[in-house]
Enzyme design. Structure first.
Site, PDB file in Angstrom:
ATOM      1  N   GLU A   1      14.585 -29.608  42.040  1.00 31.92           N
ATOM      2  CA  GLU A   1      14.329 -29.118  43.392  1.00 31.92           C
ATOM      3  C   GLU A   1      15.346 -28.035  43.789  1.00 31.92           C
ATOM      4  O   GLU A   1      16.561 -28.237  43.638  1.00 31.92           O
ATOM      5  CB  GLU A   1      14.376 -30.301  44.372  1.00 31.92           C
ATOM      6  CG  GLU A   1      14.180 -29.937  45.827  1.00 31.92           C
ATOM      7  CD  GLU A   1      12.880 -29.200  46.103  1.00 31.92           C
ATOM      8  OE1 GLU A   1      11.823 -29.654  45.628  1.00 31.92           O
ATOM      9  OE2 GLU A   1      12.924 -28.155  46.787  1.00 31.92           O
TER      10      GLU A   1
ATOM     11  N   THR B   1       7.250 -25.956  46.035  1.00 32.63           N
ATOM     12  CA  THR B   1       7.182 -26.803  44.829  1.00 32.63           C
ATOM     13  C   THR B   1       5.771 -26.806  44.248  1.00 32.63           C
ATOM     14  O   THR B   1       5.580 -26.715  43.033  1.00 32.63           O
ATOM     15  CB  THR B   1       7.546 -28.264  45.162  1.00 32.63           C
ATOM     16  OG1 THR B   1       8.717 -28.282  45.938  1.00 32.63           O
ATOM     17  CG2 THR B   1       7.761 -29.078  43.893  1.00 32.63           C
TER      18      THR B   1
ATOM     19  N   HIS C   1      17.202 -30.912  48.369  1.00 29.42           N
ATOM     20  CA  HIS C   1      16.268 -30.184  49.241  1.00 29.42           C
ATOM     21  C   HIS C   1      16.964 -29.841  50.544  1.00 29.42           C
ATOM     22  O   HIS C   1      17.765 -30.623  51.053  1.00 29.42           O
ATOM     23  CB  HIS C   1      15.034 -31.058  49.517  1.00 29.42           C
ATOM     24  CG  HIS C   1      13.883 -30.293  50.107  1.00 29.42           C
ATOM     25  ND1 HIS C   1      13.895 -29.795  51.389  1.00 29.42           N
ATOM     26  CD2 HIS C   1      12.696 -29.919  49.568  1.00 29.42           C
ATOM     27  CE1 HIS C   1      12.760 -29.153  51.621  1.00 29.42           C
ATOM     28  NE2 HIS C   1      12.011 -29.215  50.534  1.00 29.42           N
TER      29      HIS C   1
ATOM     30  N   ASP D   1      12.584 -25.234  40.631  1.00 27.57           N
ATOM     31  CA  ASP D   1      11.226 -24.947  41.126  1.00 27.57           C
ATOM     32  C   ASP D   1      11.167 -23.665  41.961  1.00 27.57           C
ATOM     33  O   ASP D   1      10.181 -22.941  41.931  1.00 27.57           O
ATOM     34  CB  ASP D   1      10.617 -26.151  41.877  1.00 27.57           C
ATOM     35  CG  ASP D   1      11.368 -26.556  43.139  1.00 27.57           C
ATOM     36  OD1 ASP D   1      12.487 -26.061  43.369  1.00 27.57           O
ATOM     37  OD2 ASP D   1      10.825 -27.386  43.899  1.00 27.57           O
ATOM     38  N   HIS D   2      12.222 -23.378  42.716  1.00 23.86           N
ATOM     39  CA  HIS D   2      12.266 -22.173  43.569  1.00 23.86           C
ATOM     40  C   HIS D   2      13.661 -22.072  44.165  1.00 23.86           C
ATOM     41  O   HIS D   2      14.483 -22.969  43.974  1.00 23.86           O
ATOM     42  CB  HIS D   2      11.210 -22.232  44.679  1.00 23.86           C
ATOM     43  CG  HIS D   2      11.224 -23.537  45.430  1.00 23.86           C
ATOM     44  ND1 HIS D   2      12.181 -23.841  46.357  1.00 23.86           N
ATOM     45  CD2 HIS D   2      10.426 -24.625  45.339  1.00 23.86           C
ATOM     46  CE1 HIS D   2      11.965 -25.048  46.824  1.00 23.86           C
ATOM     47  NE2 HIS D   2      10.919 -25.568  46.218  1.00 23.86           N
TER      48      HIS D   2
HETATM   49  C1  GP9 Z   1       8.100 -32.675  48.622  1.00 25.65           C
HETATM   50  C2  GP9 Z   1       8.804 -31.798  47.654  1.00 25.65           C
HETATM   51  C3  GP9 Z   1       9.556 -30.705  48.347  1.00 25.65           C
HETATM   52  O1  GP9 Z   1       7.230 -33.555  48.043  1.00 25.65           O
HETATM   53  O2  GP9 Z   1       7.952 -31.326  46.702  1.00 25.65           O
HETATM   54  O3  GP9 Z   1       8.729 -29.739  48.746  1.00 25.65           O
HETATM   55  P1  GP9 Z   1       9.136 -28.219  48.934  1.00 25.65           P
HETATM   56  O4  GP9 Z   1       9.485 -28.041  50.367  1.00 25.65           O
HETATM   57  O5  GP9 Z   1      10.279 -27.912  48.052  1.00 25.65           O
HETATM   58  O6  GP9 Z   1       7.925 -27.481  48.526  1.00 25.65           O
HETATM   59 MN    MN Z   2      10.703 -27.688  46.035  1.00 23.90          MN
END
Ligand code: GP9
Ligand code: MN
Length: 616
Positions: free
Chosen positions: A256, A298, A413, A472-473
């Site tokens: 994440e 994500t 996150h 992921d980003h």
């Molecule tokens: C929530 C997780 C986080 O299930 O995938 O989401 P994001 O905000 O990073 O897209």
């Molecule tokens: Mn994410």
């Protein structure tokens, strides 16, 4: 019969009142355009057009009230006032966080927009009150200064309406003249707002949202064929790594919000990612891979990895197109008897995952309800990574092999919260708190991954598995990037901003020697690279990606807003830079821009037209 407009000294008529209101909002909009957004104005010639851009649509918005009765008029006047101000302030707040403009689809998925919710107050400033100053002046004018009982003549209404229409057409015309691909490349929202002003942009976005649902019914098999030909042409040569992981389980770890700058970096003499730094020594480490996600965050990264298509320019494709036919990694691997699963500690509905995973061909989705989640083992969005991996390892043990499994972490996150006991490193001490906390949550994630590897070794799952770890980003949005630049000792600049969008990609095959692969690439290239290692030819696998081991450096790494990097060039917000010198070199990007438009358009056609259903 024409009734003349009565006007008396010291009193103003309703048309003048509207013009005063429109002028006030126009001025506020100009301030927001220049001070609130970062529209990358490259020449003084752009300034007058940016100033003019909002006026036409504002005139038309307020002009509606002229055509209604005396009782309805004030209602429509204030509705117009609320609409314009809500758009303006909403845009400003959203932009402060995402450096982007709100789109229609994103409004329908606000539940999934992580980040803005808890921090909306943080995004506001006392100066914002100035944006509402006319709220106090207008009622006062209305009460004390307006001339009651005036009727607006047809001629005045006509002139007013014509002025609005002409100004809107002028703005659109100039916009198209200056940038012929304005509408074809409407994913460049900064460019749209710069050319059309925020109100015309929202109108266009709204119209687009209303029209796109019809794309599917209008699409035909003939539309699908050129796309197929284009994708077929992307097959690259085989390398000696083809089949290096044939038949092995595949574990993907979605890290994440993990950006590449944390790799091999120390804060106060301590490594941020000690485990990953060690793992890289015995892995393929792709040091030049970019985040290509858009508003689906994500879910966009998952979409690219599974389908090899670009995400949508606005909203999340997971939310919008779960009914489409896809040809995803689980589908391809099913032909080789793989069992596909996703593990994630959040609710199954987030990003519409439970529906989309069906379309993507997953056999099983382990979500929050499959985990023991308590207040003690959770933080921020849900179950902490260490506990998540702990319980996931037990489930992995039970899976039929070979399996393809994605494990989606959550602790790192925004806003990067962590209890003291989980801090393995001290916070950084930059002037940006978000960045200081980020260091500790990334360090925690690293510890969690270390424990997972140990657990899988203990369970005998490690040897026969290939591990694909990727960020992921971005985690730190542009608004907070200054803190990272402070750590890196770099200047804030567009080129440096783009290089911060790199995410780590590590492919670990037990027993395989490590290597740093520095070719540029993006998340869309992960799918063909996995297939290559598994010994599955990518021809006819319908993807925009390339195998990262021999990716052609001349092919741009394409971002969803039309920006890209290619062979020493960085194209960002419509400006072409030489990546090393940051010199502006517009002509050099032109050939790449064509490829970028073509790929994004083809990918959108596939998704909106649901074209893969014709190719089954
Ligand atoms: C929530 C997780 C986080 O299930 O995938 O989401 P994001 O905000 O990073 O897209
Ligand atoms: Mn994410």
């Amino acid at each position: 019969m024409k009734i003349p407009q009565v006007s008396a000294a010291g009193k103003i008529t309703s048309i003048r009142l509207v013009i005063i209101a429109v002028t006030a909002i126009w001025i506020k909009t100009i301030f927001v355009l220049f001070l609130g957004f970062d529209l990358k104005i490259t020449s003084a010639a752009e300034v007058p057009f940016i100033i003019l851009s909002p006026i036409g649509s504002l005139l038309l918005l307020f002009g509606f009230s002229f055509y209604f009765t005396k009782t309805v008029k004030p209602l429509l006047f204030w509705t117009a006032w609320i609409v314009a101000n809500a758009l303006l302030y909403g845009d400003l707040l959203y932009y402060r966080f995402y450096t982007d403009f709100v789109t229609l689809p994103i409004l329908f998925q606000f539940d999934n927009v992580g980040g803005l919710g808890p921090s909306t107050l943080e995004l506001m400033s006392p100066w914002d009150l100035l944006l509402f100053i006319d709220l106090f002046i207008l009622p006062w004018i209305m009460k004390t200064r307006t001339k009651k009982g005036t009727v607006i003549t047809k001629k005045k209404k006509g002139l007013y309406g014509a002025a609005g229409v002409v100004l809107v057409l002028f703005t659109v015309g100039i916009g198209l003249f200056r940038s012929p691909y304005l509408f074809a490349a409407s994913y460049d929202r900064d460019g749209m707002v710069k050319a059309l002003g925020p109100y015309n942009y929202h109108l266009y976005d709204f119209a687009l949202g209303a029209v796109t649902p019809f794309s599917r019914s209008l699409a035909t098999k003939a539309d699908a064929l050129p796309t197929l030909d284009y994708l077929k042409s992307k097959e690259g040569a085989l390398t000696d790594l083809f089949g290096a992981a044939r038949g092995k389980n595949v574990i993907l770890i979605s890290m994440e919000s993990t950006q590449n700058f944390v790799i091999n970096r120390e804060i106060n003499g301590e490594e941020i990612t000690p485990f990953l730094n060690g793992l890289i020594e015995d892995s393929f480490y792709f040091s030049n891979v970019y985040d290509q996600t858009a508003q689906g965050k994500t879910s966009d990264s998952e979409f690219m990895i599974d389908t090899g298509l670009y995400p949508l320019a606005s909203g999340s494709v997971f939310v919008q197109k779960p009914e489409n036919t896809y040809y995803s990694l689980p589908h391809i691997l099913k032909e080789k008897d793989y069992y596909s699963t996703v593990f994630h500690g959040n609710e199954r509905t987030f990003w519409n995952r439970e529906n989309m995973y069906n379309a993507l061909g997953y056999d099983r989705f382990y979500s929050e309800r499959d985990y023991k989640v308590t207040e003690e083992n959770s933080v921020n969005y849900g179950i902490k990574d260490i506990e998540f991996f702990n319980q996931t390892a037990e489930k992995l043990e039970e899976l039929p092999q070979p399996f393809y499994s994605r494990l989606i972490t959550l602790t790192n996150h925004f806003p990067f919260l962590l209890e003291e006991e989980d801090k393995y490193i001290q916070e950084a001490d930059t002037k940006v708190d978000v960045v200081n906390r980020y260091i500790t949550t990334v360090r925690y994630e690293d510890e969690a991954i270390k424990k997972l590897f140990q657990d899988l070794k203990d369970k005998g799952l490690y040897e026969n598995t290939i591990f694909v770890l990727y960020g992921d980003h971005y985690g730190i949005s542009e608004k907070f990037e200054e803190g990272i630049f402070e750590i890196l000792g770099k200047e804030v600049s567009p080129v440096n901003h783009v290089s911060l969008q790199q995410v780590p990609l590590i492919i670990h095959i037990p027993g395989q020697e490590g290597k740093v692969v520095s070719r540029a690439g993006g998340e869309i290239d992960i799918r063909p690279t996995i297939l290559h290692l598994l010994g599955i030819k990518t021809e006819n696998k319908l993807s925009f990606g390339h195998v990262l081991f021999n990716r052609n450096e001349d092919h741009p790494v394409i971002f969803r807003d039309g920006s890209f990097v290619a062979k020493g060039l960085t194209f960002n917000d419509g400006v072409c830079y030489e990546s090393n010198s940051e010199a502006i070199v517009p002509a050099k990007c032109i050939p790449y821009q064509e490829t970028v438009r073509q790929e994004l358009e083809l990918s959108d056609d596939i998704i909106y037209g649901d074209l893969l259903r014709f190719l089954k």
